[in-house]
Scaffold this motif. Sequence first.
Motif, mmCIF file in Angstrom:
data_model
loop_
_atom_site.group_PDB
_atom_site.id
_atom_site.type_symbol
_atom_site.label_atom_id
_atom_site.label_comp_id
_atom_site.label_asym_id
_atom_site.label_seq_id
_atom_site.Cartn_x
_atom_site.Cartn_y
_atom_site.Cartn_z
ATOM 1 N N TRP A 25 22.330 67.155 16.771
ATOM 2 C CA TRP A 25 22.729 65.750 16.647
ATOM 3 C C TRP A 25 21.621 64.878 16.079
ATOM 4 N N ARG A 82 27.214 57.676 18.998
ATOM 5 C CA ARG A 82 27.680 58.710 18.058
ATOM 6 C C ARG A 82 27.406 58.286 16.621
ATOM 7 N N LEU A 96 34.001 59.487 12.741
ATOM 8 C CA LEU A 96 32.729 59.699 13.431
ATOM 9 C C LEU A 96 31.906 60.794 12.751
ATOM 10 N N ARG A 112 23.915 58.877 15.857
ATOM 11 C CA ARG A 112 23.506 60.264 16.116
ATOM 12 C C ARG A 112 22.504 60.338 17.267
ATOM 13 N N HIS A 159 28.928 64.814 21.101
ATOM 14 C CA HIS A 159 27.507 64.455 21.169
ATOM 15 C C HIS A 159 27.050 64.227 22.608
#
Length: 338
Positions: A56, A243, A18, A246, A273
């Motif tokens: 993020w 994720r 990830l 993002r 996140h």
Amino acid sequence: MVNEFNTLAEFSDLLRGLPMRDEAALTAARARDGVLTKPPGALGRLEELAAWYCAWRGVERPQVISPQVIVFAGNHGVTAQGVSAFPAEVTAQMVANFEAGGAAVNQLAKAVGARMDVHSLSLETPTQDFTTGPAMSEAEFVEALQTGWQAVDPQADLLVVGEMGIGNTTSASAICQTLYGGEAAEWCGRGTGLDEAGVTHKADVVARAVNLNKPNMNNGLEVLRCLGGRELAAMVGAMVRARTLRIPLVLDGFICCAAAACLEETQAGALDHTVAGHESAEAAHKTLLANLKKQPLLSLGMRLGEGSGGTLAISVVKAALACHSGMATFAEAGVSDG
């Protein structure tokens, strides 16, 4: 959309790769916060919330323009054990209400400017009663994960996932007892409105299900397969897809967080996140949040599910970013910073 995974092993491989937060964007966001026209720390958690979002998205001065709310619906075989105050038919009826725009989450999504989508997962075929065996086969589980994965809009800049499924607080309670221990009764609440006798019965059902399925549950994903529902699995698929894109994610209540816990227990950091949108009035949610090390943004006594608390919390994220991105710095405003 081409599926990124077709087996549970392939999905597990995805979890090990990830993407991580953008440290440069985080540093830049904190530096900007330090020169805005306010005393350091004066906006409290809004400051760290803005920095989390920037990290993020990889942007120093972002805005939330295209939030998405997804509600997944599934039916649970364990309702045959009499664990809910409502019949399973209510799941489909509520889906129709979502689609007609009549539910609470529809109104909250409108209020925060969010797109809302609803996905039903084989409502005519409930999961297996998990007091008799695993709730889902691997194929059923992977199909539900894929539904969640594909439901995420790549253009979204903030995501909330919610659920509808009569019996799913029983599923969430069983997941939590398996992951974190304790007695079944500690994880069982009133759900849709059980009386004390109903809660006691629910705890007995949870304890039997956990004991029966223990041999099959060697990681968080297997816990979700054995004790979860299609809608819980779909939420996890959406969480992981967010994720990879993002997209920051706001967790909803007890059931959403129970599904998320399976992800975190499988791959540490998989929920980095995410933030907790609210603390539900469902009895065990506070304990679950503590185990996830998530401090809720709101605590308003809500226990509706369907993504409602998480959707309301979008407004807090928007407010944090409005201050972070829109405020003047001391230099811009010509204000002495001491």
